[in-house]
Design a protein around this motif. Sequence first.
Motif, short mmCIF file in Angstrom:
data_model
loop_
_atom_site.label_atom_id
_atom_site.label_comp_id
_atom_site.label_asym_id
_atom_site.label_seq_id
_atom_site.Cartn_x
_atom_site.Cartn_y
_atom_site.Cartn_z
N VAL A 65 -9.26 12.86 -4.33
CA VAL A 65 -9.91 11.59 -4.69
C VAL A 65 -11.40 11.70 -4.38
CG1 VAL A 65 -10.14 9.15 -4.10
CG2 VAL A 65 -7.87 10.15 -4.41
N GLY A 66 -11.68 12.23 -3.17
CA GLY A 66 -13.07 12.40 -2.77
C GLY A 66 -13.80 13.38 -3.66
N ALA A 67 -13.18 14.52 -3.87
CA ALA A 67 -13.85 15.58 -4.61
C ALA A 67 -14.09 15.17 -6.06
CB ALA A 67 -13.01 16.86 -4.55
N SER A 69 -14.20 12.16 -7.30
CA SER A 69 -15.17 11.08 -7.39
C SER A 69 -16.59 11.61 -7.25
CB SER A 69 -14.93 10.05 -6.29
OG SER A 69 -13.63 9.53 -6.38
N ALA A 70 -16.68 12.73 -6.54
CA ALA A 70 -18.00 13.35 -6.39
C ALA A 70 -18.31 14.24 -7.59
CB ALA A 70 -18.07 14.13 -5.09
N VAL A 72 -16.51 16.79 -9.29
CA VAL A 72 -16.14 18.20 -9.51
C VAL A 72 -14.67 18.29 -9.93
CG1 VAL A 72 -17.85 18.97 -7.83
CG2 VAL A 72 -15.45 18.74 -7.14
N LEU A 98 -9.52 9.22 -12.29
CA LEU A 98 -10.01 10.53 -11.87
C LEU A 98 -9.23 11.63 -12.60
CD1 LEU A 98 -10.29 9.80 -8.04
CD2 LEU A 98 -12.14 9.85 -9.75
N PHE A 194 -20.35 9.09 -14.37
CA PHE A 194 -20.57 8.53 -13.04
C PHE A 194 -19.90 9.38 -11.98
CE2 PHE A 194 -20.88 4.52 -15.56
CZ PHE A 194 -22.23 4.33 -15.33
N LYS A 195 -20.61 9.60 -10.92
CA LYS A 195 -20.03 10.27 -9.76
C LYS A 195 -20.75 9.76 -8.52
CE LYS A 195 -23.13 14.28 -10.01
NZ LYS A 195 -23.74 14.42 -11.35
N LEU A 196 -20.25 10.09 -7.35
CA LEU A 196 -20.95 9.72 -6.11
C LEU A 196 -22.29 10.42 -6.14
CD1 LEU A 196 -17.97 10.14 -3.65
CD2 LEU A 196 -19.02 7.97 -4.34
N ASP A 197 -23.33 9.63 -6.27
CA ASP A 197 -24.63 10.21 -6.56
C ASP A 197 -25.70 9.43 -5.81
OD1 ASP A 197 -26.89 11.27 -7.61
OD2 ASP A 197 -26.40 10.84 -9.73
N LEU B 75 -17.27 5.19 -1.65
CA LEU B 75 -15.96 5.46 -2.25
C LEU B 75 -14.88 4.76 -1.44
CD1 LEU B 75 -14.14 7.11 -4.22
CD2 LEU B 75 -14.14 8.93 -2.51
N GLY B 85 -10.38 11.82 2.44
CA GLY B 85 -11.30 11.49 1.35
C GLY B 85 -12.68 12.06 1.63
N GLY B 88 -12.90 15.73 1.05
CA GLY B 88 -13.01 16.07 -0.36
C GLY B 88 -14.42 15.86 -0.88
N VAL B 89 -15.03 14.74 -0.48
CA VAL B 89 -16.40 14.49 -0.92
C VAL B 89 -17.32 15.59 -0.37
CG1 VAL B 89 -18.36 12.89 -0.79
CG2 VAL B 89 -16.04 12.00 -1.06
#
Lengths: 384, 301, 601
Positions: A65-67, A69-70, A72, A98, A194-197, B75, B85, B88-89
């Motif tokens: 989820v983290g990756a 959303s960022a 990749v 995602l 869109f991504k965590l930016d 997030l 999470g 992963g980020v």
Amino acid sequence: MRQLLKGNYAVAEGARLCRVKVVSVYPITPQTTIVERLSEICASGELDAKFIKVESEHSAMATLVGASSAGVRAFTATSSNGLLLMHEVLHWVAGARLPIVMTNVNRAVSGGWNIWADQTDSISQRDTGWLQIYCESSQEVLDSVIMAYRLAEKILMPVMLTYDAFFLSHTTEVVDVPDIELVDEFLPPYQPEFKLDIDNPRMFGGLMSPDYFYEHRYTVHKASQEALEYYPEVCREFRDIFGRDYDITEEYRTDGAEVIVVTTGTITSVVRITVDKMREAGRKVGLMKLRMFRPVPVDRWRSILGNVAKVVVIDRNLSPGLGGVFADEVQAALYSLENRPSIYPVVAGLGGRDVTPADIEGIINHALSSDDPAGVPLFWGLKE
Amino acid sequence: MERTTQRMIEIPRDVMTGEELWQPGVLSCQGCGGSLAMKLALKGLGRRTVIVLPACCMSIIVGAYPYSTSQVPLLHVPFETAAAGASGVRAALDIRGEEDVVVMAWAGDGGTFDIGLQALSGAAERNEDILYVCYDNEAYMNTGIQRSGATPAGAWTTTTPDKAVKEESKKDIERIMLSHDIPYMATASVAYPADIYAKFKKIRSIKGTKFIHILSPCPPGWQIDSADSIKVSRMATQSNVFPIYEVENGKYTINVYPEKEVTVKEYMKTQGRFRYITDDAVNAAQEWTDRKWEKLKGMLK
Amino acid sequence: MAVKKRSDLGVIYEFKTWRDITPMNTSAGTMLHNKTGSWRTIKPVFENKTPACQNSCPAGNDIEGWIKLLQQGEYEKAYWHLKREEPFPSVLGRVCFRFCEEACNRIPFDDCVGISALERFIGDRDASLVPHPDLPEYNGKSMAVVGSGPAGMSAAYFGRLLGFRVAIFEKLQVMGGVLRVGIPEYRLPRDIIAAEFEGLAAMGIELRPGTAIGKDISLEELTGRYDYIFLATGAHGSRKLDIDGEDESRRIMSGLEMLRKVSLGEDVACGKKVAVIGGGNTAIDVARTALRMGSAVTVIYRRSEDEMPANPEEVLEAREEGARFRFLAAPERIELNDDGSIKKLICCEMELAPADESGRIRPAKKDGALFDVETDSILTSIGEVPILDYLKGIAGNEKDVVAVDGTLMVNTGGNGKIFAGGDIIDIQRTVVNAVASGKKAAIAIDCDYRSADFGDVLKEISIGNGSALSFSRYMNWNPETPQNIHMVVDSEKIVYDYFEKAPRVMQKTGDAETRKNSFNAYRETFTEDEAQQEASRCMHCGRCIECDNCLIFCPDMSVLPEGDGQFGYEFDYDYCKGCGICFTECPRHAITMVSEEEGDK
Ligand SMILES: Cc1cc2nc3c(=O)[nH]c(=O)nc-3n(C[C@H](O)[C@H](O)[C@H](O)COP(=O)(O)OP(=O)(O)OC[C@H]3O[C@@H](n4cnc5c(N)ncnc54)[C@H](O)[C@@H]3O)c2cc1C
Ligand SMILES: Cc1ncc(C[n+]2csc(CCOP(=O)(O)OP(=O)(O)O)c2C)c(N)n1
Ligand code: SF4
Ligand code: SF4
Ligand code: SF4
Ligand SMILES: [Mg+2]
């Protein structure tokens, strides 16, 4: 390049060819050899990815989820209890749109440990929003991984590929492993809008009031349905480049069939042989291989099954109190047709019980000869 | 032992008056320590930060779709997945070549001490290069004040009602985290903002898993007047119930030696949630506090 | 209003169909559209208040105000700021009994701020040589001040600042009243007093030494020549012991007279052994002056040391210099030699009866417990009384003092507008009270001139819960600071957690041996470093100093600094939820919570 590969290794190859960037996998039989293989290729540098060695499947999916959303490309693989442990996050991923790809080795769900083939694990995730595609061979698994990312990243939905424990995960087959350059041509790098930016700070997954949530859910539904239009296109392009043909749903010798058997996974191969044999014997039988189960390709099912007298649906899964889930869904899809076929739901092969050509012939014969009202599940091979 | 009082002017003026990464309009209750902690943390961290937020009051406070008060990317993740999470980020940002961006998981005590402990332990064991912050209001506040592993003995919550207030002491999360040998572990309190600022500024230059445990008062949950939330938090430190210290690569430093000393009883007296506590339990809490404080001081040697 | 209207930046997202769901359903922007200010029931306001020190200063000295300027190194500004409420810092910085320090909020924490020493430091920086910055045009009215003691000086000063043409009439050839002819030189050097009068003269105040009212000019005549009269002739008569032998002896003198003579350089013969009768400050001054003239001194006081009204610090210094004390003793009679010199002083031992309803402990003679004190001379200081002969036929007086109304006006039955202050009216006899009465009279006179109701004015300008008046408020100086001068910030309102303990800096003081051999001043004015160090101990009670606490602690980002280099902050009421944290955490109580509905506290 043609290679001898077990199903699980084909998966790992697929991930490598897609140049996934973050891998987060937790071992479980019969998926374990994927973890091992991915560890090796990440360590050797064959795959330039971050492999997060998480402490559970729940965390595996959560890290993705983290990756994802960022921004990749992210990959994981699991099976059975592992998949169930992810359940909460699976909903989250689909709701968050995602485009994660996951392979699930279909394995029975415990209690009462059983590590063998059974689709109840993935079936029980059908409402999470994940797209589900059921695979029959190692080649198909590998190819499907590549196509899955194309699809997922286009429509921003996660895709789950499933295949049977041991029958495929641990069986060595000849697999044509495509050149990575060709794959690059087919699958461009993931570049989401869109991504965590830091430069465009947005919040992902915020609280949604009833004023918005309904519409939000509708967009998830719409996105899922887009797959029905887009996946055939993906398959066509794939065929043009790699020469192998796939589709949402596949038909085999359905012309003039009196009965069509609907299957998923490795049982399909058994049915295919049986159909060939029975056709040679002049019997009018055909096969519909169900690949994409979510979204439900209702129109395709109707056009294939709408004109046949009888349909047999074989389920290697069980929703206790109901029966097989594929049968249920096929019935539902066909119900509104005026000349709907009689449907014979069959549960077979649970927990890795072998389903042989003889079983299939028996099942077909049962359906052809039966005047039973359709709809009541037949527990084939049950020791009574 | 160096004595420290708080002179709050240590946060540079231009930082305090500068860019507000946590904008007003937030949905926190009056006097919420959580929102304040976040504002101060972001003052220390600055813009190059990503927040990973599991279910907790903060996931409401930050604002509802399609708005967000946070001016850094944020997030939301499921309740128990803050550390995962964030891992992963982190991985993704590293791949993107943005190693300098701080990934901050920000979870409540429930999300940390209880349901998220496994993921947190996993991330800490892998020494993920993340900052994990637990803002501790000592109960599940989002769901309406239920006990958590962080709820102190003697406290009322809706699941430890008046006739059965919590008997068990607060879980020692610091020791749990330190047993992972992480490079940085600290406690902090909204009553000591300059200390929060300094700690969040400092972690930018530390690689690996950083854990900061912030005591953060909750007026409705603690049953205190919103105007007193800082005062009560300060008393938590003055009574040694919540000492402010940090452990950097195994080296302990106590950051605040409160000049004024307060008994645990006096501290508890300020809060409605302790009104059912027995005298014996107060004494036990005092002993527990003294024991922990002595132990902490022992670690300085 | 310097408030940036942040709420204008809040954007409402248009949402009509499911197609408006953002890609990946992300949120962005801010929550600024959500004006959480609407949740509020009470709201904070910035409101400076009266510190405990100022509240206790009879003159209403704005101590915090000039300490702040002092800390900024703005000594000249501090000087003039100080003089807005208390005109004579070099004098009061030396001789004031320091009511402010007794009330200082630092006392429960460590020790009071050395306000008087700081005041002296500011006063001594000679800023008095530059023209007074607040001097107005004359208003066409005149005012005669009778008596040049602190009450008269103060009335003249404030009268002039109000526009009156002022003249001070003084009976003696020297100006200053008790400052000049009572308080010994070692406590208050004469050049300091002279400088204050230079300053007054520079303001255009006429100085008329050697002019006794009632003798050189009659009060009637004065009333005819001036629109307003302010009487401040002090208490220069001495109470007698009323014992046998008193009137016959040449060697019994009033202490006050002795001090005056010493001050004026006249011959005084004290004798080798001196008995000083009394326990007040005058007694101590007399004793120490006698010590400096080479006498051995015994101070005889009726009560015990605890009851002695004299300043303990001075008692201590007198002891150090060699004064001996005999407590619980009262003179009974004096036996004289034939030549009129004293043979012996016979005293009676006293005992303390329980406190009476006034709370004061009454001493009573122990029967037959007489004892002798060997002495050459006796100096009495058991009380001073005003000499009011010049008032005869103009106004009556009660007891020993002049009767005045609430505006300090003397009832003359229509014979002129006469006011009175200082030691001749019924107030505490101290320099600062005299200064305060001068200020009050000046304001009362101005009110009369402007036909303003003094009672109404009083409500506006009364400081805290004491009697002091704010001249600044009367003049509308500093109108830009929202101030609630009526609310006192005492120690209960201070959040001590925000302060660090720090030892008080004391003025350097000469040792007893050198002290007693000279009339030179023995206490040194602070150096700049000392002054800064001591000033840094001030907590600025009730007055915002931009410590940023409220800004830092606001959980709703609703405290906005004033932009453009302006001092202070504003609340952003669009978002302030009224939690009250700023109110509780302001170390110095410079924020007030007011109810939303009524707008009051
Ligand atoms: C020895 C001594 C020491 C003291 N020490 C302190 C101290 O350390 N701190 C403190 O706060 N207080 C002290 N006091 C008290 C304080 O000095 C007085 O309360 C204060 O000076 C009163 O001021 P005033 O202006 O009313 O009168 P004064 O200072 O007495 O001045 C009155 C003036 O009027 C003049 N005058 C009298 N009659 C006439 C007339 N008819 N015409 C013209 N002029 C006339 C007098 O000559 C005198 O100069 C002390 C008092 C004494 C006696
Ligand atoms: C898996 C799961 N279980 C339960 C919840 C319900 N839930 C949401 S927040 C919360 C409590 C949060 O407590 P804490 O972490 O202490 O944060 P706080 O709200 O007190 O700030 C709970 C129980 C949830 N969201 N997910
Ligand atoms: S319930 Fe407590 S923690 Fe939650 S927003 Fe309110 S004050 Fe903050
Ligand atoms: S600390 Fe300063 S402002 Fe407060 S009472 Fe003392 S001198 Fe006055
Ligand atoms: S907290 Fe500090 S800045 Fe705010 S009002 Fe009080 S003194 Fe001024
Ligand atoms: Mg909590």
